[in-house]
Scaffold this active site. Structure first.
Site, PDB file in Angstrom:
ATOM      1  N   GLU A  48      30.719 155.584 137.746  1.00 49.21           N
ATOM      2  CA  GLU A  48      31.875 155.786 136.336  1.00 49.21           C
ATOM      3  C   GLU A  48      31.488 157.189 135.835  1.00 49.21           C
ATOM      4  OE1 GLU A  48      31.103 154.537 131.700  1.00 49.21           O
ATOM      5  OE2 GLU A  48      30.409 153.092 133.221  1.00 49.21           O
ATOM      6  N   THR A  77      33.535 155.536 128.946  1.00 51.44           N
ATOM      7  CA  THR A  77      33.643 156.002 127.569  1.00 51.44           C
ATOM      8  C   THR A  77      34.975 156.349 126.909  1.00 51.44           C
ATOM      9  OG1 THR A  77      31.598 157.169 128.270  1.00 51.44           O
ATOM     10  CG2 THR A  77      32.297 157.575 125.909  1.00 51.44           C
ATOM     11  N   LYS A 137      31.242 144.270 129.511  1.00 53.56           N
ATOM     12  CA  LYS A 137      30.000 145.121 129.691  1.00 53.56           C
ATOM     13  C   LYS A 137      29.052 144.764 128.435  1.00 53.56           C
ATOM     14  CE  LYS A 137      30.001 149.530 128.389  1.00 53.56           C
ATOM     15  NZ  LYS A 137      29.865 151.109 128.454  1.00 53.56           N
TER      16      LYS A 137
END
Length: 215
Positions: A48, A77, A137
């Site tokens: 990521e 993000t 998540k």
């Protein structure tokens, strides 16, 4: 879980098979390659790339061209719809956001790109899952024990979860044993690699996580 059909884009197969996502938070996008070379050589198959790293969007097409055949490169993000659209257009294999947003899930799903929204409470996690998230998540996972996922699977047995935040080597094994589809790991694996640290030591840490996370 809700008894209703939900449109859901599956996580990339390499990410699911490896059960490990490495969160690469660099000081600048030019630093990605040296670390990615080591991670991929050590067996990492999902990374990521975070938008807190300046230049990630500009660097992503090059990184996909160089590494896309062997590793899933996602963008994380993501905190607004404009960046989400840019990540999709740049070719991100999956998207990660630290927040709960049904609008983000809808936008990513419509684009055919897997998305993993963050949340901590049952309400947040269920909201994303029921909206069609590819997985949720659990963040910050370091604030709850691995028993939390077992508790969540009581009312939400189909919930596909990826714990993130404070997951070390021992924690990775525990979360996977508790039923996580994968673990998201940053500092405990990367250490000081993006600050000029020993890349041989990085390789050793990466290989240890790959071994622990292997099915």
């Amino acid at each position: 879980m809700t008894g209703e059909a939900v449109s859901r884009v599956a996580l990339p197969s390499r990410t699911v098979a490896s059960r490990l996502i490495v969160v690469a938070r660099a000081e600048r996008a030019e630093d990605y390659e040296a670390v990615l070379d080591v991670l991929i050589d050590a067996g990492i198959r999902s990374v990521e790339l975070t938008l807190t790293t300046p230049g990630t969007f500009d660097r992503l097409p090059h990184l996909l061209s160089q590494y896309g055949e062997v590793v899933d490169l996602g963008v994380g993000t993501v905190t607004n719809t404009t960046d989400l659209a840019r990540a999709v257009d740049a070719g991100a294999r999956y998207l990660v956001t630290p927040i709960t947003s049904a609008a983000f899930v809808e936008q990513a799903t419509d684009a055919g790109v897997p998305i993993v929204p963050g949340g901590l409470t049952p309400t947040e996690l269920f909201a994303s899952w029921s909206a069609g998230a590819s997985a949720v998540k659990i963040f910050p996972a370091g604030q709850v024990g691995t028993g939390y996922l077992k508790d969540l699977h009581g009312p939400f047995p189909d919930l596909v979860a990826v714990p993130s935040g404070g997951v070390d080597l021992a924690g990775a094994a525990e979360w996977l044993a508790a039923g996580a589809v994968a673990v998201s790991v940053g500092g405990p694996l990367l250490g000081d690699a993006f600050r000029g640290g020993d890349l041989l030591a990085l390789r050793d840490r990466a290989e240890a996580f790959v071994e622990v996370c292997a099915p």
